[in-house]
Design a protein around this motif. Structure first.
Motif, PDB file in Angstrom:
ATOM      1  N   GLU A  77      -8.998   6.819   4.226  1.00 54.29           N
ATOM      2  CA  GLU A  77      -8.228   5.586   4.313  1.00 54.29           C
ATOM      3  C   GLU A  77      -6.736   5.873   4.341  1.00 54.29           C
ATOM      4  OE1 GLU A  77      -7.574   1.491   4.747  1.00 54.29           O
ATOM      5  OE2 GLU A  77      -9.297   2.793   5.080  1.00 54.29           O
ATOM      6  N   GLY A  78      -6.293   6.854   3.567  1.00 51.75           N
ATOM      7  CA  GLY A  78      -4.893   7.239   3.603  1.00 51.75           C
ATOM      8  C   GLY A  78      -4.485   7.773   4.963  1.00 51.75           C
ATOM      9  N   TYR A  83      -3.210   5.166  -2.224  1.00 54.74           N
ATOM     10  CA  TYR A  83      -4.126   5.939  -1.374  1.00 54.74           C
ATOM     11  C   TYR A  83      -3.634   7.382  -1.269  1.00 54.74           C
ATOM     12  CZ  TYR A  83      -5.602   1.293   0.219  1.00 54.74           C
ATOM     13  OH  TYR A  83      -6.039  -0.011   0.268  1.00 54.74           O
ATOM     14  N   ARG A  90       0.852  -1.187   0.000  1.00 58.47           N
ATOM     15  CA  ARG A  90       0.000   0.000   0.000  1.00 58.47           C
ATOM     16  C   ARG A  90       0.887   1.236   0.000  1.00 58.47           C
ATOM     17  NH1 ARG A  90      -3.332  -2.134   5.029  1.00 58.47           N
ATOM     18  NH2 ARG A  90      -1.295  -3.127   5.278  1.00 58.47           N
ATOM     19  N   ARG A 114      -1.483  -0.882  -3.982  1.00 59.94           N
ATOM     20  CA  ARG A 114      -2.700  -0.073  -4.028  1.00 59.94           C
ATOM     21  C   ARG A 114      -2.347   1.332  -3.571  1.00 59.94           C
ATOM     22  NH1 ARG A 114      -7.998  -1.361  -4.560  1.00 59.94           N
ATOM     23  NH2 ARG A 114      -7.489  -3.568  -4.407  1.00 59.94           N
ATOM     24  N   VAL A 116       0.909   5.383   0.246  1.00 56.31           N
ATOM     25  CA  VAL A 116       0.161   6.573   0.638  1.00 56.31           C
ATOM     26  C   VAL A 116       0.980   7.793   0.257  1.00 56.31           C
ATOM     27  CG1 VAL A 116      -1.002   7.795   2.516  1.00 56.31           C
ATOM     28  CG2 VAL A 116      -0.768   5.292   2.604  1.00 56.31           C
ATOM     29  N   GLU A 159      -7.187  11.652   2.200  1.00 59.21           N
ATOM     30  CA  GLU A 159      -8.469  10.960   2.216  1.00 59.21           C
ATOM     31  C   GLU A 159      -8.527  10.024   3.424  1.00 59.21           C
ATOM     32  OE1 GLU A 159      -9.570  11.012  -2.553  1.00 59.21           O
ATOM     33  OE2 GLU A 159      -8.992   9.119  -1.592  1.00 59.21           O
TER      34      GLU A 159
END
Length: 575
Positions: free
Chosen positions: A201-202, A195, A168, A193, A170, A199
């Motif tokens: 989720e980030g 992010y 992930r 993914r 960010v 935001e």
């Protein structure tokens, strides 16, 4: 229309759309065609060859086919291949396959089409990543149908269809380093993914990692380790890429992981040479960033640069080649009979022979404002990771060669408009004819000739450009957040200054180009002329775009990589 049985008494492994969810653990081959006779014929041929191991399901419309797929999904079944007719009322084959991808993304996709619809099938390659199209009729199936399906089923079996563990990332939308990290992971085929840091989720991921909102990019690896603004080397080590050689002496070192370097690694390793490939960023080079290569021999449906180079990388590893990532070659020297490569971290590796396949990089566009916005709306090369963010926006592309044209075709699928800025009076002198025709057929691509970028402006990201028409001298301001540059080719050979002979542009001279007025290059020791791809330092060869007067094509680069290995054998035998 109600579902129709494949026969009055379905054979084992066959069924209709209504019974699609039943049938044990056997994976499904789904055929969809509104013509009952054709539908039955396809199912019959599939049943003859595959009915014992696979479940054959037949549907007579796109809606029936989607219903069958949903039923299979609900019951935990698998779909290996979907064959869909192009000309179906209500929902054509391309539209059906596009929706089917959401249900079974790993299923191989085949379009059945008449000769008159071949162009539609070719377009589908870009729209739905079509695996194959079959012309009707396909008789005899032993020659025209079964070999295709055998290959697709083999590929389906080999693919890992388990949920992919993803890193992930960010970061901020217009952070140059965030872009570089995503580009590095994507080009090295590391799933991730993305992010945005502002935001929810980030913000949650940053808090869980104990990182400040400005500590970006932050990468959370699959084992939960948080890396704050990692270097490429740190990132490579954490995601499992090799960054240090296993030994200190090799038969062959290949510098550069583009098509020429991968070709050399494949042939070197397959022919018994202990081979090390050294790459400073990611395998593939410029070709690896291409969204679609359509004129490479053996791929009539086209192939993305990423797919082609990933296959080559896996092929090299299969034969035993060793691949290093984030290894920057900074010097080359003779060490007695050996050739020594010096890396940026101070490491030294020796080998009997070296192949230089460093390729070229895009030249920087020299216009005020661009330098400060690189990675913040201004990109060199395709930057395919940015394509989804261009949705509904206006994209500008500088360049008139194949790489620029391929990028225009790709970004046109996402952007509201794509404008190609070409300094010359047309594309014919620099771009393949097939690509010019494709661009002309896309409504949201505009080609502006005799046009150059004068300047760029923006605060934390690109906001606009000033363009000039060189034929009239008039300037124009345009608003855009996206500029992709594909101009010229600068060889990555500065680190070879004084070691091997280069031309005035920095390209490495080799073979006959080293013979001037019948004289061999200064300091040449062997009692022979340099071999065809051999540089002015014996035992050091060059292949691909870095060679002076090379043909800038993927096929020629791969060929030169293979030829260089043959010459390495000759060199080693003659020492």
């Amino acid at each position: 229309m109600t579902p129709t049985e494949t026969s009055a008494h379905p054979a084992p492994g066959t069924g209709d759309a209504a019974s699609a969810g039943r049938g044990g653990d056997r994976p499904v081959l789904l055929t969809v065609d509104d013509d009952v006779n054709v539908s039955r014929a396809v199912a019959r041929d599939l049943r003859r060859r595959y009915g014992g191991s696979w479940r054959i399901v037949r549907a007579e419309s796109g809606s029936q086919g989607l219903e069958a797929l949903r039923e299979i999904k609900l019951r935990g079944g698998e779909v290996a291949v979907i064959l869909a007719d192009y000309r179906m009322p209500g929902m054509n084959g391309i539209e059906f396959l596009e929706q089917a991808m959401d249900l079974f993304p790993a299923a191989r996709r085949v379009l059945l089409t008449a000769y008159a619809d071949t162009n539609a099938a070719i377009d589908a390659i870009n729209v739905i990543d079509l695996d194959h199209y079959l012309l009707k009729p396909w008789d005899p199936p032993e020659e025209k149908l079964y070999p295709v399906l055998d290959a697709l089923l083999e590929a389906w079996r080999a693919a890992d269809r388990q949920p992919v563990a993803e890193a992930r990332v960010v970061g901020h939308r217009w952070s140059a380093r965030s872009y570089e990290v995503r580009d590095f992971l994507a080009r090295n085929h590391v799933p991730y993914r993305w992010y945005l840091a502002d935001e929810p989720e980030g913000e949650r991921l940053l808090a869980a990692a104990g990182a400040e909102p400005d500590s970006i990019p932050c990468v959370i690896t699959t084992d939960g380790t948080a890396l704050v603004n990692p270097s490429d080397v740190e990132l490579a080590n954490r995601v499992g890429l090799a960054t240090a050689p296993a030994g200190d002496f090799y038969d062959l070192i290949v510098v550069g992981g583009g098509p020429a370097g991968l070709g050399a690694a494949v042939y070197g390793a397959s022919e018994g040479l202990r081979t090390l490939l050294v790459e400073r960023h990611a395998t593939g080079g410029q070709a690896g960033q291409s969204s679609r290569i359509e004129n490479y021999l053996g791929f009539p449906d086209g192939v993305s640069g990423s797919q082609l180079t990933d296959r080559a990388r896996r092929q090299a590893l299969k034969f035993g080649a060793e691949l290093l990532t984030t290894a920057d070659a900074v010097a080359l020297e003779a060490a007695g009979p050996a050739r020594r490569l010096v890396l940026g971290d101070g490491g030294r590796i020796d080998a009997h022979a070296v192949i230089l396949a460093t390729g070229v990089s895009y030249r920087q566009l020299n216009a005020p404002g661009l330098g400060d916005l690189t990675g913040q709306g201004v990109f060199y090369g395709s930057a395919l990771t940015e394509a989804p963010s261009c949705s509904g926006e206006d994209v500008y592309i500088v360049g008139g060669a194949n790489s620029a044209g391929q990028a225009a075709m790709y970004f046109a699928r996402h952007a509201r408009s794509v404008t190609m800025l070409v300094r010359g009076s047309g594309l014919e002198a620099s771009m393949s004819h097939y690509l010019i025709e494709q661009i002309a057929a896309v409504a949201n691509i505009t080609v502006r000739t005799c046009t150059e970028v004068v300047s760029a402006h923006g605060t934390d990201h690109l906001e606009g450009l000033v363009l000039r028409d060189s034929s009239t001298g008039q300037t124009e301001k345009v608003d855009t957040h996206w500029l992709f540059v594909f101009i010229g080719a600068a060889p990555r050979t500065d680190w070879l200054d004084g070691v091997v002979a280069r031309d005035e542009h920095g390209f490495v001279l080799a073979g006959p180009d080293l013979i001037v007025d019948g004289r061999r290059p200064a300091g040449w020791a062997p009692d022979r002329d340099p071999y065809h791809l051999e540089s002015s330092l014996p035992g050091v060869f060059v292949a691909g775009d870095a060679r002076a007067e090379s043909v800038k094509r993927v096929a020629s680069a791969v060929g030169e990589g293979a030829m260089a290995v043959a010459l390495v054998h000759r060199y080693l035998a003659g020492r």
